[in-house]
Design a protein around this motif. Structure first.
Motif, PDB file in Angstrom:
ATOM      1  N   GLN A 293      38.376   4.890  77.331  1.00 10.32           N
ATOM      2  CA  GLN A 293      37.858   3.607  76.865  1.00 10.32           C
ATOM      3  C   GLN A 293      37.107   3.849  75.552  1.00 10.32           C
ATOM      4  O   GLN A 293      36.322   4.790  75.447  1.00 10.32           O
ATOM      5  N   THR A 294      37.358   3.001  74.562  1.00  4.21           N
ATOM      6  CA  THR A 294      36.691   3.154  73.265  1.00  4.21           C
ATOM      7  C   THR A 294      35.262   2.618  73.377  1.00  4.21           C
ATOM      8  O   THR A 294      34.826   2.210  74.454  1.00  4.21           O
ATOM      9  N   THR A 295      34.587   2.566  72.223  1.00  6.32           N
ATOM     10  CA  THR A 295      33.211   2.061  72.234  1.00  6.32           C
ATOM     11  C   THR A 295      33.186   0.538  72.415  1.00  6.32           C
ATOM     12  O   THR A 295      32.124  -0.036  72.589  1.00  6.32           O
ATOM     13  N   VAL A 296      34.341  -0.120  72.330  1.00  2.00           N
ATOM     14  CA  VAL A 296      34.398  -1.552  72.615  1.00  2.00           C
ATOM     15  C   VAL A 296      34.873  -1.716  74.056  1.00  2.00           C
ATOM     16  O   VAL A 296      35.975  -1.277  74.413  1.00  2.00           O
ATOM     17  N   LYS A 297      34.038  -2.326  74.870  1.00  3.21           N
ATOM     18  CA  LYS A 297      34.347  -2.434  76.292  1.00  3.21           C
ATOM     19  C   LYS A 297      35.690  -3.145  76.500  1.00  3.21           C
ATOM     20  O   LYS A 297      35.973  -4.160  75.865  1.00  3.21           O
ATOM     21  N   GLY A 298      36.504  -2.582  77.365  1.00  5.57           N
ATOM     22  CA  GLY A 298      37.791  -3.212  77.663  1.00  5.57           C
ATOM     23  C   GLY A 298      38.916  -2.795  76.740  1.00  5.57           C
ATOM     24  O   GLY A 298      40.065  -3.131  76.975  1.00  5.57           O
ATOM     25  N   ILE A 299      38.621  -2.040  75.688  1.00  5.89           N
ATOM     26  CA  ILE A 299      39.701  -1.535  74.816  1.00  5.89           C
ATOM     27  C   ILE A 299      39.877  -0.036  75.068  1.00  5.89           C
ATOM     28  O   ILE A 299      38.959   0.760  74.837  1.00  5.89           O
ATOM     29  N   TYR A 300      41.050   0.300  75.556  1.00 10.23           N
ATOM     30  CA  TYR A 300      41.388   1.685  75.879  1.00 10.23           C
ATOM     31  C   TYR A 300      42.419   2.173  74.859  1.00 10.23           C
ATOM     32  O   TYR A 300      43.093   1.366  74.228  1.00 10.23           O
ATOM     33  N   VAL A 301      42.554   3.485  74.754  1.00  8.76           N
ATOM     34  CA  VAL A 301      43.568   4.060  73.864  1.00  8.76           C
ATOM     35  C   VAL A 301      44.339   5.139  74.621  1.00  8.76           C
ATOM     36  O   VAL A 301      43.856   5.669  75.628  1.00  8.76           O
ATOM     37  N   ALA A 302      45.533   5.455  74.125  1.00 13.07           N
ATOM     38  CA  ALA A 302      46.318   6.550  74.712  1.00 13.07           C
ATOM     39  C   ALA A 302      47.384   6.966  73.723  1.00 13.07           C
ATOM     40  O   ALA A 302      47.848   6.155  72.913  1.00 13.07           O
ATOM     41  N   GLY A 303      47.775   8.229  73.801  1.00  9.55           N
ATOM     42  CA  GLY A 303      48.865   8.736  72.965  1.00  9.55           C
ATOM     43  C   GLY A 303      48.390   9.139  71.578  1.00  9.55           C
ATOM     44  O   GLY A 303      47.207   9.377  71.350  1.00  9.55           O
ATOM     45  N   ASP A 304      49.353   9.191  70.650  1.00  6.97           N
ATOM     46  CA  ASP A 304      49.073   9.719  69.317  1.00  6.97           C
ATOM     47  C   ASP A 304      47.976   8.960  68.576  1.00  6.97           C
ATOM     48  O   ASP A 304      47.289   9.525  67.733  1.00  6.97           O
ATOM     49  N   VAL A 305      47.796   7.674  68.865  1.00 15.79           N
ATOM     50  CA  VAL A 305      46.759   6.915  68.150  1.00 15.79           C
ATOM     51  C   VAL A 305      45.369   7.436  68.509  1.00 15.79           C
ATOM     52  O   VAL A 305      44.422   7.305  67.728  1.00 15.79           O
ATOM     53  N   SER A 306      45.248   8.072  69.646  1.00 19.35           N
ATOM     54  CA  SER A 306      43.936   8.596  70.041  1.00 19.35           C
ATOM     55  C   SER A 306      43.786  10.058  69.653  1.00 19.35           C
ATOM     56  O   SER A 306      42.801  10.714  69.964  1.00 19.35           O
ATOM     57  N   GLY A 307      44.766  10.602  68.933  1.00 19.72           N
ATOM     58  CA  GLY A 307      44.760  12.016  68.550  1.00 19.72           C
ATOM     59  C   GLY A 307      46.208  12.487  68.608  1.00 19.72           C
ATOM     60  O   GLY A 307      46.833  12.383  69.667  1.00 19.72           O
ATOM     61  N   VAL A 308      46.740  12.979  67.488  1.00 17.35           N
ATOM     62  CA  VAL A 308      48.160  13.325  67.443  1.00 17.35           C
ATOM     63  C   VAL A 308      48.395  14.581  68.273  1.00 17.35           C
ATOM     64  O   VAL A 308      47.790  15.619  68.041  1.00 17.35           O
ATOM     65  N   GLU A 309      49.278  14.453  69.259  1.00 15.71           N
ATOM     66  CA  GLU A 309      49.529  15.562  70.165  1.00 15.71           C
ATOM     67  C   GLU A 309      51.014  15.566  70.486  1.00 15.71           C
ATOM     68  O   GLU A 309      51.836  15.652  69.591  1.00 15.71           O
ATOM     69  N   GLU A 310      51.362  15.433  71.765  1.00 10.80           N
ATOM     70  CA  GLU A 310      52.762  15.511  72.163  1.00 10.80           C
ATOM     71  C   GLU A 310      53.054  14.402  73.148  1.00 10.80           C
ATOM     72  O   GLU A 310      52.142  13.830  73.753  1.00 10.80           O
ATOM     73  N   ALA A 311      54.333  14.145  73.371  1.00 11.07           N
ATOM     74  CA  ALA A 311      54.702  13.092  74.306  1.00 11.07           C
ATOM     75  C   ALA A 311      54.235  13.415  75.722  1.00 11.07           C
ATOM     76  O   ALA A 311      53.857  12.530  76.486  1.00 11.07           O
ATOM     77  N   SER A 312      54.260  14.707  76.072  1.00 10.02           N
ATOM     78  CA  SER A 312      53.827  15.088  77.414  1.00 10.02           C
ATOM     79  C   SER A 312      52.388  14.638  77.639  1.00 10.02           C
ATOM     80  O   SER A 312      52.073  13.979  78.637  1.00 10.02           O
ATOM     81  N   ALA A 313      51.513  14.951  76.687  1.00 14.14           N
ATOM     82  CA  ALA A 313      50.114  14.528  76.810  1.00 14.14           C
ATOM     83  C   ALA A 313      50.010  13.007  76.697  1.00 14.14           C
ATOM     84  O   ALA A 313      49.218  12.381  77.416  1.00 14.14           O
ATOM     85  N   ALA A 314      50.812  12.413  75.821  1.00 10.03           N
ATOM     86  CA  ALA A 314      50.748  10.951  75.630  1.00 10.03           C
ATOM     87  C   ALA A 314      51.025  10.222  76.945  1.00 10.03           C
ATOM     88  O   ALA A 314      50.358   9.240  77.284  1.00 10.03           O
ATOM     89  N   MET A 315      51.994  10.710  77.702  1.00  5.42           N
ATOM     90  CA  MET A 315      52.332  10.056  78.980  1.00  5.42           C
ATOM     91  C   MET A 315      51.164  10.138  79.959  1.00  5.42           C
ATOM     92  O   MET A 315      50.847   9.169  80.640  1.00  5.42           O
TER      93      MET A 315
END
Ligand SMILES: Cc1cc2nc3c(=O)[nH]c(=O)nc-3n(C[C@H](O)[C@H](O)[C@H](O)COP(=O)(O)OP(=O)(O)OC[C@H]3O[C@@H](n4cnc5c(N)ncnc54)[C@H](O)[C@@H]3O)c2cc1C
Ligand code: SF4
Ligand code: SF4
Lengths: 162, 360
Positions: free
Chosen positions: B285-307
């Motif tokens: 969850q980001t610093t704005v309540k109710g807004i979550y992030v996942a995948g490359d937008v939260s840190g460029v990594e790999e599809a395995s981690a993104a899932m």
């Protein structure tokens, strides 16, 4: 150096090569995967238990050459295409190599093709003995080639044509 | 105004996984993607993925996309998928504005959202870098593997990370010759098994090299590369000319974070994660309540981690709205464990360093 060129060093290869005696006894898997990466399909695909359990998924794979029967199932399951099977009992002067090959056109049984080493240099000729491309290979066909025995640890790729 | 429990923005591996797990807890989910099909980057990944069975290792990326879509279809009663739908804005009152197709323009007010918009390719400055024939490596992959078009005859790949190595291999599968792969760093950044499989096709890999300039009248005809010293300065006299009509740039990705900036999420600059990334907690969850992030937008990594991140963010977003299941805690913990395992080895060191900076 592997990290600069993509070609493993003699020392690295020595670590994963079975003894002469084991090679002469029949087919055996050689895994050329020298970096700790989060990956384990080699281990999970081997049904004889020849690949030591990767307790931590980052460990490098290790083959128990006595348990491995050279079936080659692991070849098409390795996303790094890093597994080869070598059989020096194939004939008097030829060794059999099973390698992954994902290019079209596929060779056919009986074709003569160029045998390439780990840098892509042509080092000899190979006869295609079998093309294994069933559902189990899932589009990573395994090509069986026969090469001169002294090339068994050098040839790791093929190119169409002679 | 239309409402939903969880809006998932971006239908790549992260967004698909978030939608599946939020729906599995019973939340009403709206999954939005600007493409005409789901899957994000996966639809052009014709190679097998690394990881373990839980992240579909040894399955091709494009097939993983199919597996996820199939899982999603189990929840079709509470999942709505909007394709060709671009999220244009996020407003303070929690309203999401969407443009679908050319003329449909509407708003949704979700109770929570997971932003999984992925990342975009970085560009490399050098003289004539706008000549036709010079592409991002990902763009070339789309051209070949989604549309079946080869970009040219002879290519130079700039960047020996996983994307550069994989796209080089796929260029060769498409019948394009690869003249060389170069990288400014002194070592190959991608997995060495990928490097070895390209090397044995006869493609040279030159580390400590960069592009000096591109040459061509109407389109790319030659590339000039030059060696770099330990201080990353060009070494005079080491220039080489390569006859190529395609150059692929693959020097990294940066998170597509515009929507997060708009929503006023706190952002931090973390080079190890690709640039500006959102500050977030363990539940994504980001610093704005109710807004979550996942995948490359939260840190460029790999599809395995993104899932796995998507699963975790989707679960937590739904849970915090009051949905739950008896195995919630076990599933949440399993996600956290999987992420730790994927990042635990030497190749995860950079991600770990980045997360350390991000999470403190
Ligand atoms: C060439 C290449 C090879 C790779 N190989 C591997 C590999 O072998 N193994 C591995 O694990 N990973 C691999 N990856 C990385 C992997 O593809 C990414 O890490 C993964 O796709 C990230 O998933 P994501 O869901 O965060 O983003 P994406 O897959 O990029 O999905 C983002 C989605 O969001 C949508 N979107 C963006 N903005 C908006 C908006 N405003 N409105 C609506 N929709 C929007 C996009 O259309 C897209 O569908 C590779 C990547 C590339 C480029
Ligand atoms: S060749 Fe067969 S027995 Fe040997 S390691 Fe591979 S899967 Fe196991
Ligand atoms: S499956 Fe292949 S790439 Fe993965 S760890 Fe095993 S040998 Fe290495």
């Amino acid at each position: 150096m592997l990290e600069k060129t993509g070609i493993p060093t003699e020392e690295q290869l020595k670590e994963v090569t079975p003894s002469k005696e084991r090679l002469s006894r029949g087919p055996v898997a050689i895994i050329e995967c020298f970096q700790e990466i989060p990956c384990n399909p080699c281990y999970t695909s081997c049904s004889t238990g020849a690949i030591k359990e990767l307790v931590d998924i980052n460990e490098k794979p290790e083959v128990d050459f006595d348990k491995c029967n050279g079936c080659g199932i692991c070849i098409s399951n390795c996303p790094g295409l890093a597994i080869f099977v070598v059989d020096e009992s194939y004939s008097e002067d030829k060794a059999l190599i099973k390698l992954p090959y994902e290019f079209l056109p596929l060779p056919e049984k009986g074709d003569m093709v160029k045998a390439l080493d780990r840098s892509g240099q042509v080092v000899g000729q190979a006869e295609v003995v079998k093309v294994v491309n069933s559902k189990a290979q899932d589009r990573t066909p395994v090509i069986w080639i026969a090469v001169d025995k002294e090339l068994s640890m050098r040839v790791r790729n093929i190119e169409m044509g002679v | 105004m239309r409402t939903t429990d969880v809006a998932v923005i971006g239908g790549g591996p992260a967004g698909l996984s978030a939608a599946i797990s939020a729906a599995s807890l019973g939340a009403k989910v709206t999954l939005i993607d600007r493409n005409d099909r789901l899957g994000g980057q996966l639809i052009k990944q014709t190679h097998m993925f690394f990881g373990s069975q839980k992240q579909h290792a040894s399955v091709r990326g494009v097939d993983i996309s199919g597996i996820l879509e199939e899982q999603l279809s189990k929840y079709k009663d509470n999942v709505e998928v909007l394709l060709n739908a671009t999220v244009l804005g996020l407003y303070e009152d929690g309203v999401v504005t969407i443009e679908q197709g050319e003329e449909k323009y509407f708003k949704i007010k979700p109770k929570a959202m997971v932003i999984a918009t992925g990342a975009s390719e970085k560009v490399l400055p050098f003289p004539n870098n706008d000549l036709p024939g010079i592409y991002g490596a990902g763009a070339v992959q789309t051209l070949m593997n989604v549309y079946g078009v080869a970009p040219g005859d002879r290519a130079l790949m700039v960047g020996a990370g996983n994307i550069g190595l994989i796209v080089s291999y796929q260029l060769m599968q498409a019948g394009v010759k690869v003249a060389a792969i170069i990288d400014a760093a002194p070592k190959i950044g991608g997995y060495l098994v990928h490097a070895s499989k390209i090397r044995r096709m006869g493609v040279p890999i030159y580390t400590s090299y960069t592009v000096k300039e591109a040459i061509g009248k109407d389109s790319l005809e030659k590339a000039v590369i030059v060696q770099l010293d330990e201080k990353w300065q060009p070494v005079p006299g080491t220039e080489r000319e390569l006859d190529v009509d395609v150059m692929c740039i693959s020097i990294g990705l940066s998170p597509l974070a515009e929507l997060l900036w708009q929503a006023d999420c706190e952002m931090k600059y973390v080079p190890e994660l690709g640039g500006y990334v959102p500050a977030r907690d363990e539940e994504y969850q980001t610093t704005v309540k109710g807004i979550y992030v996942a995948g490359d937008v939260s840190g460029v990594e790999e599809a395995s981690a993104a899932m796995v991140e998507g699963q975790l963010a989707g679960l937590c977003a739904a849970k915090n709205l009051g949905f739950t299941s008896p195995d919630f805690e076990a599933r949440r913990q399993d996600c956290i464990d999987q992420l730790n395992t994927l990042r635990s080895g030497p190749v995860g060191a950079k991600i770990r360093a980045g997360l350390e900076k991000l999470l403190g």
